[in-house]
Design a protein around this motif. Sequence first.
Motif, mmCIF file in Angstrom:
data_model
loop_
_atom_site.group_PDB
_atom_site.id
_atom_site.type_symbol
_atom_site.label_atom_id
_atom_site.label_comp_id
_atom_site.label_asym_id
_atom_site.label_seq_id
_atom_site.Cartn_x
_atom_site.Cartn_y
_atom_site.Cartn_z
ATOM 1 N N GLU A 130 -2.390 0.036 -12.162
ATOM 2 C CA GLU A 130 -1.830 1.374 -12.378
ATOM 3 C C GLU A 130 -1.581 1.664 -13.851
ATOM 4 O O GLU A 130 -1.316 2.814 -14.219
ATOM 5 C CB GLU A 130 -0.540 1.527 -11.568
ATOM 6 N N ARG A 156 -2.712 4.928 -8.834
ATOM 7 C CA ARG A 156 -2.864 4.255 -7.546
ATOM 8 C C ARG A 156 -3.662 5.110 -6.567
ATOM 9 O O ARG A 156 -4.374 4.586 -5.702
ATOM 10 C CB ARG A 156 -1.482 3.941 -6.982
ATOM 11 N N GLU A 178 -1.028 -2.755 3.763
ATOM 12 C CA GLU A 178 -0.564 -3.032 2.409
ATOM 13 C C GLU A 178 -0.269 -4.524 2.266
ATOM 14 O O GLU A 178 0.389 -5.128 3.111
ATOM 15 C CB GLU A 178 0.686 -2.223 2.082
ATOM 16 N N ASP A 187 0.628 -7.668 -3.039
ATOM 17 C CA ASP A 187 0.437 -7.188 -4.409
ATOM 18 C C ASP A 187 0.362 -5.662 -4.484
ATOM 19 O O ASP A 187 0.087 -5.101 -5.537
ATOM 20 C CB ASP A 187 -0.796 -7.835 -5.049
ATOM 21 N N GLY A 188 0.609 -4.998 -3.346
ATOM 22 C CA GLY A 188 0.602 -3.545 -3.312
ATOM 23 C C GLY A 188 -0.742 -2.928 -2.999
ATOM 24 O O GLY A 188 -0.834 -1.714 -2.780
ATOM 25 N N SER A 189 -1.797 -3.725 -2.960
ATOM 26 C CA SER A 189 -3.118 -3.181 -2.646
ATOM 27 C C SER A 189 -3.270 -2.970 -1.149
ATOM 28 O O SER A 189 -2.542 -3.552 -0.336
ATOM 29 C CB SER A 189 -4.215 -4.128 -3.149
ATOM 30 N N SER A 202 -7.960 -5.590 -4.266
ATOM 31 C CA SER A 202 -7.498 -6.131 -5.547
ATOM 32 C C SER A 202 -8.245 -7.394 -5.949
ATOM 33 O O SER A 202 -7.713 -8.218 -6.690
ATOM 34 C CB SER A 202 -5.987 -6.425 -5.496
#
Length: 448
Positions: A31, A36, A62, A65-67, A151
Amino acid sequence: MSDVRARIAADMPRAWRELAELVKFRSVADERQFPREECVGAAEWVRDAFVDAGLETAELIETVDGSLAVVGHRAAPEGAPTVLLYSHYDVQPPGDDKLWSSAPFELTERDGRWYGRGAADCKGNVVMHLLALRALGDELGVGITVVSEGSEEMGTGGLEHLVLERPELFASDIIVVADTGNAAVGQPTVTTTLRGIANVVVRIDTLEGEVHSGMYGGPAPDALAALVQLLSTLRDAHGNTVVDGLTTDQTWDGITYEADRFRADAGVLDGVGLAGSSTVADAVWARPALTVLGIDCPPVVGSAAAISPTASARLNLRVPPGIDVQEAQDALTAHLKAHVPWNARITVEPEAVGSPFEARTDGPGYAALGDALAEAFGKPVAAAGQGGSIPLCNVLAETFPKAEIILMGVEEPLARIHAPNESVDPREIENLAGAEALFLQKLGASDR
């Protein structure tokens, strides 16, 4: 096979449109560089495309790692195997746009190749999977799990954690990791080994601060000169990687990699020799390789007539199968400490390691894919290694020890993945889609 190939050939204009849509997403999983929303949009596109291609369910999950991981399923007929088809939709940053001959996030055709960031690595493989599934339609005789990672290029491990947390999502008999490629355009190739990675950062300190080179130069220990001398001990006179206590004489028994082709693939300048005394295949697939990734020291522009009190470097050690990656990192650390000149103060900071991987090649899945690739390309299949690492392969192998893991893909050397002007040869997408469709057909027929 002829019907399937005809369907795929007729579907190639759609493949162009799909890859163009997917390349438009600036799906860099960082980001700080791109919002994002670009990755979210790509994930949603992939999910919807696979549902349209015949999956019964597909969801966005999700990860830590947020991906967002795209995970979809189509149930297997009774008694038939389940095949997991992997790819990733995130991409490397484009770098300097001025180095691209066309906009990096606009798919552009030149001289028969399709250019754009991710066109090969790995959005071209997403489209390849879609072509194969659509070509089979209701003729699909196996279960399918589709996984597309968000990711992979950042190496933050989101999908690896998801496999460990929810293994039921990934349970399968055969896993096709579409994130490698053929040895050359038109040469069907399966990747059987991946080198691991063991990085360290080494720092040299010699003085309390900068001092004038005219007043103190000579006896004053120059930290940058000490670092240069230390790094030189990691190569012998021929350019081979040498690390005390590390085996460096392994050989490769698969396909050869001719020196002239390697020079062209790597862009070696005219008159410049290759490093090392082994064959290219031995060097890039079977032996450790040390690369200096970066050095912190005074830049040329603005540099003063002063002796450097400190200097540091980030080192990348690629580790082939057969060598324990932690032992390799420890050997590199010990070598650096043993060879530092002038008793300079040295600090070696290890980074996280990634283990090498070696695929099984004696299972029915490997045999079926080999036959399918040979039929689709009209050539015998070759086995090659890959210098890069895919940590997910080790996690999958440990979690599903009975599953076969097979690596292939559209990313041949001319694709220039991770570099400006990345591209894909559409013939690779078409032929590999045909091979994958035939492979799935063979698996389904053998279990009926």
